[in-house]
Design a protein around this motif. Structure first.
Motif: not given
Length: 277
Positions: A130-139, A61-65, A108-112
């Motif tokens: 846990a945190g990424v769900e590739v099935a939900g990523i359309s990019d 989460d820190i790395r995402l920030g 990619l998942q959380e930032d537009g």
């Protein structure tokens, strides 16, 4: 001139923003602006101190920030003066090595703002972080698999293949023959923690000893597991069941064109992907 596409790179656990400098420099030489932040608390230098960050979801989460702060800086007037006003906010990608692969996927998942991601030598979606769900990523997604990766082992490689199969949008997978976990990094062999997949380690595919190789276009000190090419080491086979995707298997020295092709396709012509990079 411009505007130029922007790529933001996330380094591995206890590495630095310079860890894959050669790859970043290569991409920059082909017209991509590459930004690579230090993940403070999770760098090589922090690992030498008293309280480095753990390899866990809190650190993720820190790395995402960190990635989002870098995007903020680069896409506004907070960035380097030389680049202000010349970056294309509609052509942004993220990439990362090892823990950075998971970080790139989460970004990619959380930032537009990003519209494609490349994961190197680690699955973006995995049970340990846990945190990424590739099935939900359309990019578009791309996965770079090191066949001799005895850091994440074949278990991790299989998870990367599962990520490719489960991706919710266009996806590519490059499997690199005779490459280990650190073959894509400039810090390979720097110290004992950076030896898996090269140096004195053994191949996970056949148990034979690996030798450190040098001089490939991806990393100045590649750490590839050098040996004579196997008969099928340069074959490629697109997955006909997914016409917008592709599987290719390469030697380490062959992957640079594939990376360029992925980013050019993903950021400029996503709607017309019909063959692998």
């Amino acid at each position: 001139e411009g505007p130029w596409p922007l790529l933001v790179f996330s380094h591995c656990h206890e590495c630095t923003r310079f860890s894959s400098f050669t790859m970043a420099e290569h991409l920059a030489s082909h017209g991509f602006v590459v930004a690579a932040p230090d993940h403070e608390g999770n760098t090589l230098f922090d690992s030498l101190g008293d309280d480095p960050l753990d390899l866990d979801t809190d650190t993720l989460d820190i790395r995402l920030g960190d990635m989002q702060a870098t995007l903020d800086a680069m896409l506004t007037d907070q960035g380097p003066s030389l680049l202000r006003g010349v970056l294309d906010p509609n052509r942004v990608g993220v990439l990362g090595h090892s823990f950075g692969s998971v970080t790139a996927g989460l970004t990619l998942q959380e930032d537009g703002r990003p519209s494609a991601a490349l994961g190197i030598a680690a699955p973006m979606e995995n049970p340990l972080l846990a945190g990424v769900e590739v099935a939900g990523i359309s990019d578009p997604l791309m996965f770079l698999v090191a066949e001799e990766d005895n850091s994440i082992t074949e278990v991790g490689n299989e998870l990367m293949r599962d990520n490719y199969d489960d991706a919710g949008g266009p996806a590519w997978k490059l499997e690199v023959a005779d490459a280990g976990h650190w073959s894509f990094s400039d810090i390979v062999g720097l110290d004992e923690p950076y030896m898996p997949g090269c140096g004195d380690d053994t191949r996970q595919t056949d148990g034979e000893a690996c030798n450190t190789g040098t001089g490939n276009p991806v990393a100045r000190a590649s750490g590839q597991c050098a040996r004579p090419a196997r008969p099928n080491a340069r074959t490629s086979s697109p997955d006909v069941s997914r016409p917008s995707s592709g599987i290719m298997r390469h030697r380490l020295s062959q992957i640079s064109p594939g990376l360029q092709r992925f980013w050019a396709t993903a950021l400029y012509s996503r709607a017309t992907q019909t063959e692998p990079p």
